[in-house]
Design a protein around this motif. Structure first.
Motif, short mmCIF file in Angstrom:
data_model
loop_
_atom_site.label_atom_id
_atom_site.label_comp_id
_atom_site.label_asym_id
_atom_site.label_seq_id
_atom_site.Cartn_x
_atom_site.Cartn_y
_atom_site.Cartn_z
N TRP A 38 -31.80 -2.61 3.11
CA TRP A 38 -32.96 -2.46 2.63
C TRP A 38 -33.30 -0.98 2.49
O TRP A 38 -34.10 -0.46 1.56
CB TRP A 38 -34.02 -3.19 3.49
N ASP A 48 -31.96 1.08 -0.62
CA ASP A 48 -32.07 0.38 -1.81
C ASP A 48 -33.38 1.29 -2.51
O ASP A 48 -34.38 1.47 -1.99
CB ASP A 48 -32.81 -1.07 -1.71
N THR A 56 -34.91 0.52 -5.20
CA THR A 56 -35.55 -0.52 -5.97
C THR A 56 -37.06 -0.40 -5.51
O THR A 56 -37.21 -0.10 -4.26
CB THR A 56 -35.06 -2.01 -5.76
N GLN A 107 -40.48 -4.88 -5.99
CA GLN A 107 -39.53 -5.73 -6.73
C GLN A 107 -38.32 -5.79 -5.96
O GLN A 107 -37.31 -6.62 -6.27
CB GLN A 107 -39.22 -4.86 -8.08
N THR A 134 -35.83 -6.84 -2.63
CA THR A 134 -35.60 -7.86 -1.75
C THR A 134 -36.45 -7.44 -0.26
O THR A 134 -36.04 -6.53 0.33
CB THR A 134 -34.02 -8.40 -1.45
N GLU A 161 -35.68 -11.24 4.32
CA GLU A 161 -34.93 -12.31 3.44
C GLU A 161 -33.52 -11.75 3.59
O GLU A 161 -32.58 -12.26 3.74
CB GLU A 161 -35.43 -12.14 1.91
N LEU A 162 -33.52 -10.37 3.70
CA LEU A 162 -31.98 -9.71 3.81
C LEU A 162 -31.39 -10.01 5.16
O LEU A 162 -30.32 -10.44 5.40
CB LEU A 162 -32.18 -8.15 3.72
#
Length: 201
Positions: A171, A174, A176, A180, A182, A186-187
């Motif tokens: 996370w 990332d 991103t 947007q 993840t 959730e990860l």
């Protein structure tokens, strides 16, 4: 904890937050112990009373999340299968983190990114995870009727700690945009489900 211990912990956490904000903003090289002490509102002498290096100052903040998910695991009823208990606690802990301020999330992201280029900071992160693994073993032993030094318990503690670590690092690294990307919860839940697939009957 008694009052003195609570005050000490509060001071350490305040210094950790100050260090994290400066690391996240300017990186490790640009951050000094003097700047951290000033941001935290303590003397340099007080800073060094609690921490030997500027990198060590972030350990209480990084440890906070690990302690949170272990508290959640301990609260899951013991009749819940271990794989489900681990996944539930991990997902809840990361969801709690996501409800924190955006500033706190950026601190965490900045710290883990800085650790990739700072061996001393990476060592602090590694120690935090090792300590977390050591605290997790007795919780797993209690749920399984085993002992903390049993091979299967130690392996499970190491693997579960690694699953959380990898999820958080994935996370943090990332690029991103947050809206947007993840969600870290959730990860974490996905990593724990993958890990515990082999533990199910």
């Amino acid at each position: 904890m008694n009052l003195t211990e609570r005050r000490k912990a509060a001071t350490q956490l305040e210094i950790a937050r100050a260090a994290a904000s400066l690391f996240a903003k300017g990186g490790s090289d640009a951050t000094t112990a003097e700047a951290i002490a000033e941001r935290a509102g303590v003397s340099l002498r007080t800073f060094y009373r609690y921490f030997r290096t500027k990198q060590e100052a972030v350990a209480p903040l990084l440890s906070f999340g690990a302690r949170r998910w272990q508290e959640l695991l301990a609260a899951v009823p013991k009749d819940v299968p271990l794989p489900d208990a681990l996944t539930r606690a991990a997902e809840q802990a990361m969801a709690d983190a996501e409800t924190a301020t955006a500033e706190s999330l950026e601190w965490t992201r900045g710290l883990l990114r800085a650790a990739s280029g700072d061996p001393a900071l990476a060592a602090v992160w590694a120690r935090v995870n090792h300590d977390s693994e050591q605290r997790l073993a007795p919780l797993l032993a209690d749920r399984t009727g085993s002992t903390p030094d049993a091979l299967d318990v130690r392996l499970a503690a190491a693997a579960a700690t690694a699953a959380i670590r990898v999820a958080v690092e994935t996370w943090a690294l990332d690029d991103t945009p947050t809206a947007q990307a993840t969600p870290v919860a959730e990860l974490a839940a996905g990593a724990m489900r993958t890990l515990t697939a082999g533990l199910r009957p």
